[in-house]
Structures are given as structure tokens and as C-alpha cells.
Motif scaffolding. Structure first.
Motif, mmCIF file in Angstrom:
data_model
loop_
_atom_site.group_PDB
_atom_site.id
_atom_site.type_symbol
_atom_site.label_atom_id
_atom_site.label_comp_id
_atom_site.label_asym_id
_atom_site.label_seq_id
_atom_site.Cartn_x
_atom_site.Cartn_y
_atom_site.Cartn_z
ATOM 1 N N TYR A 1 38.920 32.954 52.579
ATOM 2 C CA TYR A 1 38.441 31.925 53.501
ATOM 3 C C TYR A 1 39.551 31.508 54.449
ATOM 4 O O TYR A 1 40.696 31.355 54.040
ATOM 5 C CB TYR A 1 37.952 30.682 52.744
ATOM 6 N N ALA A 2 39.203 31.328 55.715
ATOM 7 C CA ALA A 2 40.093 30.754 56.724
ATOM 8 C C ALA A 2 39.226 29.897 57.639
ATOM 9 O O ALA A 2 38.314 30.406 58.291
ATOM 10 C CB ALA A 2 40.808 31.841 57.519
ATOM 11 N N MET B 1 35.110 27.607 47.946
ATOM 12 C CA MET B 1 35.418 29.030 47.796
ATOM 13 C C MET B 1 36.383 29.234 46.630
ATOM 14 O O MET B 1 36.243 30.177 45.852
ATOM 15 C CB MET B 1 36.027 29.577 49.090
ATOM 16 N N GLU B 2 37.346 28.328 46.492
ATOM 17 C CA GLU B 2 38.291 28.393 45.377
ATOM 18 C C GLU B 2 37.559 28.345 44.042
ATOM 19 O O GLU B 2 37.825 29.144 43.143
ATOM 20 C CB GLU B 2 39.275 27.230 45.475
ATOM 21 N N SER B 3 36.610 27.429 43.896
ATOM 22 C CA SER B 3 35.885 27.309 42.624
ATOM 23 C C SER B 3 34.979 28.520 42.386
ATOM 24 O O SER B 3 34.832 28.958 41.239
ATOM 25 C CB SER B 3 35.088 26.007 42.579
ATOM 26 N N ARG B 4 34.393 29.091 43.436
ATOM 27 C CA ARG B 4 33.553 30.287 43.270
ATOM 28 C C ARG B 4 34.383 31.467 42.774
ATOM 29 O O ARG B 4 33.973 32.197 41.866
ATOM 30 C CB ARG B 4 32.887 30.648 44.598
ATOM 31 N N ILE C 1 44.885 31.598 42.477
ATOM 32 C CA ILE C 1 44.183 31.192 43.697
ATOM 33 C C ILE C 1 45.071 30.223 44.450
ATOM 34 O O ILE C 1 45.577 29.264 43.877
ATOM 35 C CB ILE C 1 42.827 30.549 43.364
ATOM 36 N N TYR C 2 45.255 30.475 45.723
ATOM 37 C CA TYR C 2 46.114 29.650 46.565
ATOM 38 C C TYR C 2 45.285 29.092 47.705
ATOM 39 O O TYR C 2 44.975 29.787 48.668
ATOM 40 C CB TYR C 2 47.286 30.484 47.100
ATOM 41 N N SER D 1 32.554 36.342 49.176
ATOM 42 C CA SER D 1 33.035 36.042 50.519
ATOM 43 C C SER D 1 32.739 37.220 51.442
ATOM 44 O O SER D 1 33.123 38.347 51.147
ATOM 45 C CB SER D 1 34.541 35.774 50.488
ATOM 46 N N VAL D 2 32.095 36.926 52.570
ATOM 47 C CA VAL D 2 31.798 37.989 53.539
ATOM 48 C C VAL D 2 33.006 38.296 54.409
ATOM 49 O O VAL D 2 33.105 39.366 54.984
ATOM 50 C CB VAL D 2 30.587 37.614 54.428
#
Length: 189
Positions: free
Chosen positions: A112-113, A127-130, A140-141, A175-176
Motif C-alpha cells: 500500500y502507498a 492493509m497491515e491487519s489483512r 510488516i512495516y 493487494s492489487v
């Protein structure tokens, strides 16, 4: 004059007793029942300066369950291991100590950005939790790197290792926009 001598002697006694105790950073990280836990994530040079100790080596000790560089609020109870660059099949599930890791050039998967908005922060945390739910063995950062929120996954020494997890992330449709990016990573020795 006599009070000055007593004061000087007491200060010397305190200084000598302080030298035989643990360092400041070790004192901060001591685990005591019923209290919180402090995890320091800093360069060895900073630790050396804070403790006024000689430089030992350029390694970084990380907790075994370090999943997020910005959030170190983990309980001191049963902890999940951190697999670093290992694949899930080589993961040691009974490990619960610290692993010495060193900084190196490697790869991470950017999942993700976003922008600098609070909505982007919320989406980055989602997104981090997914990713954590699907791949608990990966680091995960999720952090703000001006001007955007970024969520990156893993500490991979080679592009091939990163490509393996990239295909799994895409297959599970987490994530796409997932892509491999070069980065400074923390590798297990």
C-alpha cells in the motif's frame, strides 16, 4: 568543610555503585511482573552513546515477534516467533527469545502507498491487519514516509524470496498494487 567531604564521599559511592549495575537501556528493558514492557529499536551507536559504553558490533537485536517497526506494544506473554526471511515451512514455532538481526540491502513487498491524509493512514492500517492475518510469519512495516503512508511486508535477502510471497499475496487478492521494492532490511544471522 566536613559536610563537603561527606557529600563528595557519598557521590563517589553512588558513582561506584552505578558502574556495577546494568546499563540504562538494559534497565529500561527489564521485564517486571504487573508492569509494561519496553522494546528499544535503535542503532547500536545510539545505545553506546546513551550507555556510555564501547562499541561492540553493528548488529540489531529485535524481539522475536517484531511485526511493526512503529508499534512495539506487545504483551510479555506467549509470543509468536518472527520468521525473518524464512518460509513458513522452516518456521520454529516454539522459539520465544530474541534473534540477532543485521541491516542489509534486500527487498520488501509494498502492499500500500497512499497520501498523507488520515483516510490513507486508516487504509494503511487496514492493509497491515489483512497481511498480518494472512501471513503472520512476515514482518510488516506500516509508516508515514513524507508525503505518503506506506505499508511494506517482509525482510527478503533475494528477489526470488520476495517474488514467492508476492505471488501468494496476489493469489489471495490482498493487494492489487503489490510490488517488490528494494529496501534496507533486517536479516537473521
Amino acid at each position: 568543610m566536613r559536610y563537603l567531604q561527606l557529600f563528595f564521599l557519598s557521590m563517589m559511592a553512588i558513582a561506584l555503585s552505578a558502574q556495577s549495575t546494568v546499563t540504562f537501556t538494559e534497565h529500561l528493558q527489564q521485564v517486571e511482573a504487573g508492569k509494561g514492557r519496553v522494546i528499544l529499536l535503535q542503532d547500536e551507536e545510539i545505545t553506546r552513546l546513551v550507555n556510555n559504553t564501547p562499541l561492540k558490533s553493528k548488529t540489531v537485536e529485535q524481539p522475536a515477534n517484531h511485526h511493526n517497526a512503529t508499534t512495539a506494544k506487545k504483551k510479555a506473554t506467549q509470543e509468536k516467533p518472527h520468521a525473518g526471511i524464512s518460509t513458513p515451512k522452516t518456521q520454529d514455532t516454539k522459539y520465544s527469545g530474541t534473534r540477532v538481526r543485521h541491516k542489509a540491502r534486500g527487498f520488501r513487498i509494498q502492499v500500500y502507498a497512499g497520501t498523507g491524509s488520515s483516510d490513507a493512514k486508516r487504509q494503511a492500517k487496514m492493509m497491515e491487519s489483512r497481511v498480518r492475518k494472512a501471513f503472520p510469519e512476515l514482518s510488516i512495516y506500516c509508516h508515514f514516509k513524507s508525503p505518503r503512508w506506506i505499508c511494506r511486508v517482509g525482510d527478503f535477502a533475494t528477489r526470488e524470496e520476495a517474488e514467492h510471497y508476492l505471488s501468494l499475496i496476489r493469489k489471495q487478492k490482498i493487494s492489487v498494487e503489490a510490488s517488490i521494492v528494494p529496501d534496507t532490511v533486517l536479516l537473521v544471522e
